[in-house]
Design an enzyme around this catalytic site. Structure first.
Site, mmCIF file in Angstrom:
data_model
loop_
_atom_site.group_PDB
_atom_site.id
_atom_site.type_symbol
_atom_site.label_atom_id
_atom_site.label_comp_id
_atom_site.label_asym_id
_atom_site.label_seq_id
_atom_site.Cartn_x
_atom_site.Cartn_y
_atom_site.Cartn_z
ATOM 1 N N HIS A 20 63.266 83.708 52.378
ATOM 2 C CA HIS A 20 63.101 85.082 52.885
ATOM 3 C C HIS A 20 63.882 85.287 54.184
ATOM 4 O O HIS A 20 64.395 86.371 54.444
ATOM 5 C CB HIS A 20 61.623 85.417 53.080
ATOM 6 C CG HIS A 20 60.821 85.261 51.811
ATOM 7 N ND1 HIS A 20 59.459 85.176 51.803
ATOM 8 C CD2 HIS A 20 61.219 85.163 50.511
ATOM 9 C CE1 HIS A 20 59.040 85.033 50.544
ATOM 10 N NE2 HIS A 20 60.085 85.017 49.751
ATOM 11 N N HIS A 60 61.193 92.058 45.006
ATOM 12 C CA HIS A 60 61.063 90.762 45.676
ATOM 13 C C HIS A 60 61.900 89.689 44.977
ATOM 14 O O HIS A 60 62.446 88.799 45.635
ATOM 15 C CB HIS A 60 59.606 90.299 45.777
ATOM 16 C CG HIS A 60 59.498 89.055 46.609
ATOM 17 N ND1 HIS A 60 59.522 89.081 47.994
ATOM 18 C CD2 HIS A 60 59.483 87.748 46.265
ATOM 19 C CE1 HIS A 60 59.499 87.852 48.451
ATOM 20 N NE2 HIS A 60 59.471 87.004 47.431
ATOM 21 N N ASP A 86 64.580 87.265 46.737
ATOM 22 C CA ASP A 86 64.680 85.810 46.578
ATOM 23 C C ASP A 86 66.083 85.404 46.139
ATOM 24 O O ASP A 86 66.629 84.402 46.620
ATOM 25 C CB ASP A 86 63.677 85.323 45.519
ATOM 26 C CG ASP A 86 62.265 85.177 46.061
ATOM 27 O OD1 ASP A 86 62.083 85.081 47.289
ATOM 28 O OD2 ASP A 86 61.327 85.146 45.228
ATOM 29 N N HIS A 139 63.669 80.626 41.419
ATOM 30 C CA HIS A 139 64.419 79.799 42.377
ATOM 31 C C HIS A 139 65.254 78.704 41.696
ATOM 32 O O HIS A 139 66.400 78.482 42.056
ATOM 33 C CB HIS A 139 63.473 79.148 43.378
ATOM 34 C CG HIS A 139 62.805 80.122 44.280
ATOM 35 N ND1 HIS A 139 63.505 80.990 45.086
ATOM 36 C CD2 HIS A 139 61.506 80.385 44.499
ATOM 37 C CE1 HIS A 139 62.658 81.740 45.770
ATOM 38 N NE2 HIS A 139 61.429 81.392 45.428
HETATM 39 ZN ZN LIG Z 1 60.029 84.999 47.664
#
Ligand SMILES: [Zn+2]
Length: 312
Positions: free
Chosen positions: A78, A235, A239, A262
């Site tokens: 973040h 969001h 990311d 991720h």
């Molecule tokens: Zn995140």
């Protein structure tokens, strides 16, 4: 193409790590051109530094972490998103614990810090990695792809069997203004049963309703509700912006992510660096040939000029 940027002043904040629950003080300091984003350990092996590149990535659960030179920093995505989103190219980030502070679970507090410190242009152009051929990483029904494009942009879609989400898609064009107004405020989220399971395993100790959107069976537990109806997919874009900054230079291309996360984000970063035949490095003051391998990109900052690739 633009000049490199750093902060005009140093700025600090304190908070707790999302997973460790440990208090941490973070200070962002100006750095000279071609430094990149470098974390500095202010605890234990004090003074050791670690560049925020995929070379230092370590596999962790549920966050992005880098490790090396005797220390590790978790949950950096973040903060990295705020730096990349606002075109901050060169800074030192001092941390006195092994995890960045979660703040409110979004990038907005870091954006406010960076804005209050101010930005300055530096006397060197910022190189860009421009995709010339597509690359893709697939894992079952999850996938992420990057295609050549004249501008950097992201198209993200997610699907969850939840009445507040179902299918959400978001198209993002990279710009500091768009990052600040559309993406930075979107908070991390989790499902109640997953959050409880995490806590049982000793993860997410710093997580609470002040920094995580927690989804119940048919709504959210947070009394203040959502910041955007599609906060979840925003969001995911956040990311991805943070994870993709581990490339080490900004990119020009179109990222298309479907139910990604991720692990796939960073796999694609590695795949790009492993395929120098799929991109060229533009506008570097110290350029490298388009055919130079990965090591050339990572050492481009200090390498003598091999060939200058001029941006169109
Ligand atoms: Zn995140």
């Amino acid at each position: 193409m633009r000049l490199q940027q750093t902060l005009a002043n140093s700025i600090s904040c304190t908070g707790v790590g999302l997973h460790s629950g440990q208090p941490v003080t973070l200070t962002i300091r100006p750095a000279s051109p071609d430094t990149g984003i470098v974390f500095v350990n202010r605890n234990g092996h004090a003074g050791a530094s670690l560049a925020a590149t995929v070379k230092h990535l370590v596999p962790t659960e549920l966050c992005t972490a880098i490790s090396g030179n005797g220390f590790q920093v978790k949950t950096i995505e973040h903060l990295l998103a705020a730096l990349a989103g606002l075109n901050v190219d060169n800074v030192y980030v001092d941390v006195d614990a092994g995890e960045a502070p979660v703040m409110d679970g979004s990038s907005a507090p870091f954006v406010r810090l960076i804005r209050s410190a101010g930005l300055v242009s530096q006397n060197k152009r910022q190189p860009y990695l421009k995709m010339t051929r597509p690359l893709e990483v697939v894992d079952g029904s999850r996938r992420i792809r990057i295609e050549p494009s004249s501008t950097p942009r992201i198209t993200y879609s997610i699907q969850y069997d939840h009445p507040l989400i179902h299918t959400q898609a978001y198209a993002y064009e990279y710009s500091a203004d768009a990052f600040e107004s559309e993406i930075a405020e979107a908070r991390t989220f989790g499902f109640l049963e997953e959050v409880e399971a995490l806590w049982a395993r000793g993860l997410g100790r710093g997580g609470n309703l002040d920094n995580t959107v927690v989804l119940s069976k048919d709504g959210v537990l947070n009394e203040s509700g959502l910041r955007f109806a599609d906060e979840f997919v925003r969001h995911k874009v956040l990311d991805l912006i943070g994870d993709f900054s581990l490339l080490g230079v900004p990119f020009i291309g179109h990222l298309i992510a479907d139910r990604s996360g991720h692990a796939l984000h960073t796999k694609l970063v590695k795949q790009i660096l492993d395929h120098p035949d799929c991109w060229v490095l533009l506008n570097a003051d110290h350029g490298v040939a388009a055919t130079e391998p990965l090591s050339a990109l990572q050492t481009a900052r200090s390498a003598p000029a091999v060939a200058l690739q001029v941006a169109s």
